[in-house]
Design a protein around this motif. Sequence first.
Motif, PDB file in Angstrom:
ATOM      1  N   ALA A  42       0.836  -1.206   0.000  1.00  0.00           N
ATOM      2  CA  ALA A  42       0.000   0.000   0.000  1.00  0.00           C
ATOM      3  C   ALA A  42       0.871   1.256   0.000  1.00  0.00           C
ATOM      4  CB  ALA A  42      -0.937   0.000   1.206  1.00  0.00           C
ATOM      5  N   VAL A  43       1.906   1.248   0.823  1.00  0.00           N
ATOM      6  CA  VAL A  43       2.826   2.396   0.877  1.00  0.00           C
ATOM      7  C   VAL A  43       3.484   2.597  -0.482  1.00  0.00           C
ATOM      8  CG1 VAL A  43       5.025   3.177   1.844  1.00  0.00           C
ATOM      9  CG2 VAL A  43       3.239   2.299   3.359  1.00  0.00           C
ATOM     10  N   TRP A  44       3.963   1.505  -1.064  1.00  0.00           N
ATOM     11  CA  TRP A  44       4.620   1.581  -2.365  1.00  0.00           C
ATOM     12  C   TRP A  44       3.662   2.158  -3.413  1.00  0.00           C
ATOM     13  CZ3 TRP A  44       3.660  -0.709  -7.096  1.00  0.00           C
ATOM     14  CH2 TRP A  44       4.680  -0.598  -8.045  1.00  0.00           C
ATOM     15  N   ALA A  45       2.437   1.660  -3.439  1.00  0.00           N
ATOM     16  CA  ALA A  45       1.451   2.131  -4.412  1.00  0.00           C
ATOM     17  C   ALA A  45       1.144   3.614  -4.211  1.00  0.00           C
ATOM     18  CB  ALA A  45       0.172   1.302  -4.313  1.00  0.00           C
ATOM     19  N   LEU A  46       0.946   4.023  -2.968  1.00  0.00           N
ATOM     20  CA  LEU A  46       0.634   5.432  -2.700  1.00  0.00           C
ATOM     21  C   LEU A  46       1.796   6.342  -3.096  1.00  0.00           C
ATOM     22  CD1 LEU A  46      -1.226   5.005   0.688  1.00  0.00           C
ATOM     23  CD2 LEU A  46      -2.236   5.747  -1.484  1.00  0.00           C
ATOM     24  N   GLY A  47       3.017   5.901  -2.858  1.00  0.00           N
ATOM     25  CA  GLY A  47       4.179   6.682  -3.277  1.00  0.00           C
ATOM     26  C   GLY A  47       4.254   6.807  -4.787  1.00  0.00           C
ATOM     27  N   ASN A  48       3.966   5.727  -5.493  1.00  0.00           N
ATOM     28  CA  ASN A  48       4.000   5.762  -6.964  1.00  0.00           C
ATOM     29  C   ASN A  48       2.880   6.603  -7.546  1.00  0.00           C
ATOM     30  OD1 ASN A  48       6.319   4.291  -7.387  1.00  0.00           O
ATOM     31  ND2 ASN A  48       5.247   2.344  -7.423  1.00  0.00           N
ATOM     32  N   ILE A  49       1.710   6.530  -6.940  1.00  0.00           N
ATOM     33  CA  ILE A  49       0.594   7.352  -7.425  1.00  0.00           C
ATOM     34  C   ILE A  49       0.911   8.825  -7.194  1.00  0.00           C
ATOM     35  CG2 ILE A  49      -1.844   7.946  -7.064  1.00  0.00           C
ATOM     36  CD1 ILE A  49      -2.239   4.907  -6.355  1.00  0.00           C
ATOM     37  N   GLY A  50       1.469   9.122  -6.025  1.00  0.00           N
ATOM     38  CA  GLY A  50       1.940  10.477  -5.747  1.00  0.00           C
ATOM     39  C   GLY A  50       0.864  11.509  -5.459  1.00  0.00           C
ATOM     40  N   HIS A  51      -0.293  11.081  -5.052  1.00  0.00           N
ATOM     41  CA  HIS A  51      -1.394  12.014  -4.799  1.00  0.00           C
ATOM     42  C   HIS A  51      -1.219  12.666  -3.429  1.00  0.00           C
ATOM     43  CE1 HIS A  51      -5.379  13.709  -4.581  1.00  0.00           C
ATOM     44  NE2 HIS A  51      -5.636  13.268  -5.806  1.00  0.00           N
ATOM     45  N   LYS A  52      -1.359  13.981  -3.367  1.00  0.00           N
ATOM     46  CA  LYS A  52      -1.142  14.697  -2.108  1.00  0.00           C
ATOM     47  C   LYS A  52      -2.153  14.309  -1.023  1.00  0.00           C
ATOM     48  CE  LYS A  52      -3.771  18.817  -3.314  1.00  0.00           C
ATOM     49  NZ  LYS A  52      -3.746  20.260  -3.496  1.00  0.00           N
ATOM     50  N   LYS A  53      -3.316  13.806  -1.403  1.00  0.00           N
ATOM     51  CA  LYS A  53      -4.304  13.384  -0.397  1.00  0.00           C
ATOM     52  C   LYS A  53      -3.881  12.113   0.337  1.00  0.00           C
ATOM     53  CE  LYS A  53      -8.247  15.887  -1.863  1.00  0.00           C
ATOM     54  NZ  LYS A  53      -9.600  16.090  -1.490  1.00  0.00           N
ATOM     55  N   ALA A  54      -2.850  11.451  -0.164  1.00  0.00           N
ATOM     56  CA  ALA A  54      -2.328  10.273   0.532  1.00  0.00           C
ATOM     57  C   ALA A  54      -1.387  10.666   1.669  1.00  0.00           C
ATOM     58  CB  ALA A  54      -1.593   9.368  -0.451  1.00  0.00           C
ATOM     59  N   VAL A  55      -0.876  11.889   1.647  1.00  0.00           N
ATOM     60  CA  VAL A  55       0.143  12.313   2.601  1.00  0.00           C
ATOM     61  C   VAL A  55      -0.281  12.143   4.061  1.00  0.00           C
ATOM     62  CG1 VAL A  55       1.521  14.292   3.398  1.00  0.00           C
ATOM     63  CG2 VAL A  55       1.357  13.775   0.955  1.00  0.00           C
ATOM     64  N   PRO A  56      -1.453  12.606   4.497  1.00  0.00           N
ATOM     65  CA  PRO A  56      -1.806  12.428   5.919  1.00  0.00           C
ATOM     66  C   PRO A  56      -1.846  10.955   6.346  1.00  0.00           C
ATOM     67  CG  PRO A  56      -3.338  13.933   4.851  1.00  0.00           C
ATOM     68  CD  PRO A  56      -2.478  13.352   3.778  1.00  0.00           C
ATOM     69  N   HIS A  57      -2.228  10.094   5.430  1.00  0.00           N
ATOM     70  CA  HIS A  57      -2.311   8.671   5.741  1.00  0.00           C
ATOM     71  C   HIS A  57      -0.921   8.043   5.784  1.00  0.00           C
ATOM     72  CE1 HIS A  57      -6.584   9.189   5.413  1.00  0.00           C
ATOM     73  NE2 HIS A  57      -6.367   9.819   4.268  1.00  0.00           N
ATOM     74  N   LEU A  58      -0.042   8.505   4.908  1.00  0.00           N
ATOM     75  CA  LEU A  58       1.339   8.034   4.950  1.00  0.00           C
ATOM     76  C   LEU A  58       2.052   8.542   6.207  1.00  0.00           C
ATOM     77  CD1 LEU A  58       2.253   8.371   1.181  1.00  0.00           C
ATOM     78  CD2 LEU A  58       2.172   6.244   2.506  1.00  0.00           C
ATOM     79  N   ILE A  59       1.724   9.753   6.620  1.00  0.00           N
ATOM     80  CA  ILE A  59       2.299  10.271   7.866  1.00  0.00           C
ATOM     81  C   ILE A  59       1.950   9.341   9.017  1.00  0.00           C
ATOM     82  CG2 ILE A  59       2.068  12.133   9.570  1.00  0.00           C
ATOM     83  CD1 ILE A  59       1.942  14.081   7.121  1.00  0.00           C
ATOM     84  N   THR A  60       0.726   8.837   9.042  1.00  0.00           N
ATOM     85  CA  THR A  60       0.317   7.865  10.059  1.00  0.00           C
ATOM     86  C   THR A  60       1.167   6.599   9.954  1.00  0.00           C
ATOM     87  OG1 THR A  60      -1.930   8.726  10.083  1.00  0.00           O
ATOM     88  CG2 THR A  60      -1.626   6.492  10.904  1.00  0.00           C
ATOM     89  N   ALA A  61       1.449   6.174   8.727  1.00  0.00           N
ATOM     90  CA  ALA A  61       2.225   4.946   8.518  1.00  0.00           C
ATOM     91  C   ALA A  61       3.689   5.097   8.944  1.00  0.00           C
ATOM     92  CB  ALA A  61       2.139   4.514   7.058  1.00  0.00           C
ATOM     93  N   LEU A  62       4.164   6.333   9.104  1.00  0.00           N
ATOM     94  CA  LEU A  62       5.521   6.545   9.611  1.00  0.00           C
ATOM     95  C   LEU A  62       5.668   6.004  11.038  1.00  0.00           C
ATOM     96  CD1 LEU A  62       6.859  10.092   8.639  1.00  0.00           C
ATOM     97  CD2 LEU A  62       7.893   7.880   8.116  1.00  0.00           C
ATOM     98  N   LYS A  63       4.544   5.764  11.702  1.00  0.00           N
ATOM     99  CA  LYS A  63       4.557   5.249  13.078  1.00  0.00           C
ATOM    100  C   LYS A  63       4.233   3.756  13.130  1.00  0.00           C
ATOM    101  CE  LYS A  63       3.099   9.754  14.632  1.00  0.00           C
ATOM    102  NZ  LYS A  63       1.910  10.541  14.462  1.00  0.00           N
ATOM    103  N   ASP A  64       4.239   3.105  11.971  1.00  0.00           N
ATOM    104  CA  ASP A  64       3.915   1.684  11.910  1.00  0.00           C
ATOM    105  C   ASP A  64       4.858   0.883  12.804  1.00  0.00           C
ATOM    106  OD1 ASP A  64       2.223  -0.188   9.816  1.00  0.00           O
ATOM    107  OD2 ASP A  64       4.046  -1.179  10.519  1.00  0.00           O
TER     108      ASP A  64
END
Length: 144
Positions: free
Chosen positions: A36-58
Amino acid sequence: MKPRKPTQAELKKLPEEIRRHVEDLFNENQEVRNNAVWALGNIGHKKAVPHLITALKDKNELVREKTARALGEIGHEKAVPHLITALKDEKLLVRSNAAEALGNIGSKMLEKTPDFDENHEHYHVLTAITHIKPSEHPNAFTTV
Protein backbone atom coordinates in the motif's frame (compact mmCIF):
# COMPACT_ATOMS: atom_id res chain seq x y z
CA MET A 1 -1.05 3.78 20.53
CA LYS A 2 -2.58 2.25 17.42
CA PRO A 3 -3.29 4.71 14.56
CA ARG A 4 -6.94 5.42 13.93
CA LYS A 5 -8.32 3.88 10.78
CA PRO A 6 -10.28 6.34 8.62
CA THR A 7 -14.05 6.01 8.76
CA GLN A 8 -16.00 4.92 5.70
CA ALA A 9 -17.19 8.52 5.27
CA GLU A 10 -13.58 9.75 5.29
CA LEU A 11 -12.53 7.05 2.83
CA LYS A 12 -15.35 7.96 0.43
CA LYS A 13 -13.94 11.49 0.22
CA LEU A 14 -10.64 10.16 -1.11
CA PRO A 15 -9.98 9.78 -4.83
CA GLU A 16 -10.79 6.26 -6.03
CA GLU A 17 -7.18 5.64 -7.09
CA ILE A 18 -5.89 5.86 -3.52
CA ARG A 19 -8.86 4.73 -1.40
CA ARG A 20 -8.11 0.99 -1.36
CA HIS A 21 -4.42 1.60 -0.66
CA VAL A 22 -5.24 3.86 2.28
CA GLU A 23 -7.47 1.11 3.69
CA ASP A 24 -4.61 -1.37 3.24
CA LEU A 25 -2.33 0.76 5.43
CA PHE A 26 -4.31 -0.62 8.38
CA ASN A 27 -4.19 -4.28 7.35
CA GLU A 28 -2.66 -6.68 9.89
CA ASN A 29 -0.39 -8.15 7.21
CA GLN A 30 2.89 -6.25 6.93
CA GLU A 31 3.31 -7.13 3.23
CA VAL A 32 -0.12 -5.65 2.44
CA ARG A 33 0.89 -2.46 4.28
CA ASN A 34 4.24 -2.37 2.42
CA ASN A 35 2.46 -2.74 -0.92
CA ALA A 36 0.00 0.00 0.00
CA VAL A 37 2.83 2.40 0.88
CA TRP A 38 4.62 1.58 -2.37
CA ALA A 39 1.45 2.13 -4.41
CA LEU A 40 0.63 5.43 -2.70
CA GLY A 41 4.18 6.68 -3.28
CA ASN A 42 4.00 5.76 -6.96
CA ILE A 43 0.59 7.35 -7.43
CA GLY A 44 1.94 10.48 -5.75
CA HIS A 45 -1.39 12.01 -4.80
CA LYS A 46 -1.14 14.70 -2.11
CA LYS A 47 -4.30 13.38 -0.40
CA ALA A 48 -2.33 10.27 0.53
CA VAL A 49 0.14 12.31 2.60
CA PRO A 50 -1.81 12.43 5.92
CA HIS A 51 -2.31 8.67 5.74
CA LEU A 52 1.34 8.03 4.95
CA ILE A 53 2.30 10.27 7.87
CA THR A 54 0.32 7.86 10.06
CA ALA A 55 2.22 4.95 8.52
CA LEU A 56 5.52 6.54 9.61
CA LYS A 57 4.56 5.25 13.08
CA ASP A 58 3.91 1.68 11.91
CA LYS A 59 5.19 -1.07 14.20
CA ASN A 60 7.15 -2.59 11.32
CA GLU A 61 10.43 -0.94 10.38
CA LEU A 62 10.15 -1.90 6.69
CA VAL A 63 6.81 -0.13 6.46
CA ARG A 64 8.30 2.96 8.13
CA GLU A 65 11.31 2.82 5.82
CA LYS A 66 9.17 2.61 2.68
CA THR A 67 6.81 5.26 4.02
CA ALA A 68 9.64 7.77 4.42
CA ARG A 69 10.69 7.06 0.84
CA ALA A 70 7.11 7.43 -0.44
CA LEU A 71 6.69 10.77 1.33
CA GLY A 72 9.89 11.97 -0.31
CA GLU A 73 8.61 10.89 -3.72
CA ILE A 74 5.37 12.80 -3.21
CA GLY A 75 7.31 15.76 -1.86
CA HIS A 76 4.59 17.52 0.09
CA GLU A 77 5.66 20.05 2.72
CA LYS A 78 3.11 18.73 5.24
CA ALA A 79 5.35 15.67 5.74
CA VAL A 80 8.42 17.67 6.81
CA PRO A 81 7.92 17.82 10.60
CA HIS A 82 7.03 14.13 10.67
CA LEU A 83 10.10 13.20 8.63
CA ILE A 84 12.23 15.30 10.97
CA THR A 85 10.82 13.21 13.83
CA ALA A 86 11.63 10.05 11.84
CA LEU A 87 15.29 11.11 11.89
CA LYS A 88 15.20 9.86 15.49
CA ASP A 89 13.82 6.41 14.61
CA GLU A 90 15.67 3.52 16.20
CA LYS A 91 16.35 1.95 12.78
CA LEU A 92 19.11 3.29 10.54
CA LEU A 93 17.29 2.71 7.24
CA VAL A 94 14.25 4.62 8.46
CA ARG A 95 16.47 7.54 9.47
CA SER A 96 18.36 7.40 6.19
CA ASN A 97 15.18 7.32 4.09
CA ALA A 98 13.70 10.15 6.15
CA ALA A 99 16.82 12.24 5.49
CA GLU A 100 16.71 11.47 1.80
CA ALA A 101 12.99 12.32 1.71
CA LEU A 102 13.68 15.65 3.41
CA GLY A 103 16.37 16.33 0.84
CA ASN A 104 13.94 15.57 -2.00
CA ILE A 105 11.30 17.82 -0.49
CA GLY A 106 13.86 20.57 0.11
CA SER A 107 15.04 20.39 -3.50
CA LYS A 108 11.47 20.61 -4.79
CA MET A 109 10.70 23.54 -2.52
CA LEU A 110 13.85 25.39 -3.53
CA GLU A 111 12.85 24.99 -7.19
CA LYS A 112 9.12 25.70 -6.95
CA THR A 113 8.41 27.92 -3.97
CA PRO A 114 9.40 31.56 -4.46
CA ASP A 115 8.95 32.46 -0.79
CA PHE A 116 10.99 29.50 0.48
CA ASP A 117 13.77 31.40 2.21
CA GLU A 118 15.46 31.63 5.61
CA ASN A 119 12.21 32.90 7.13
CA HIS A 120 10.43 29.63 6.31
CA GLU A 121 9.90 27.34 9.30
CA HIS A 122 11.88 24.39 7.88
CA TYR A 123 14.30 26.22 5.56
CA HIS A 124 17.53 25.45 7.42
CA VAL A 125 16.79 21.77 8.00
CA LEU A 126 15.72 21.19 4.41
CA THR A 127 18.58 23.08 2.80
CA ALA A 128 21.14 21.33 5.02
CA ILE A 129 19.77 17.88 4.31
CA THR A 130 19.44 18.68 0.61
CA HIS A 131 23.24 18.78 0.51
CA ILE A 132 23.74 15.45 2.30
CA LYS A 133 23.29 12.35 0.19
CA PRO A 134 22.73 9.44 2.61
CA SER A 135 23.83 6.94 -0.05
CA GLU A 136 27.23 8.69 -0.21
CA HIS A 137 27.44 9.30 3.56
CA PRO A 138 25.89 6.21 5.18
CA ASN A 139 27.05 7.16 8.68
CA ALA A 140 25.59 10.66 8.60
CA PHE A 141 22.42 9.51 10.31
CA THR A 142 23.63 6.72 12.56
CA THR A 143 23.01 8.92 15.61
CA VAL A 144 20.78 11.94 15.70
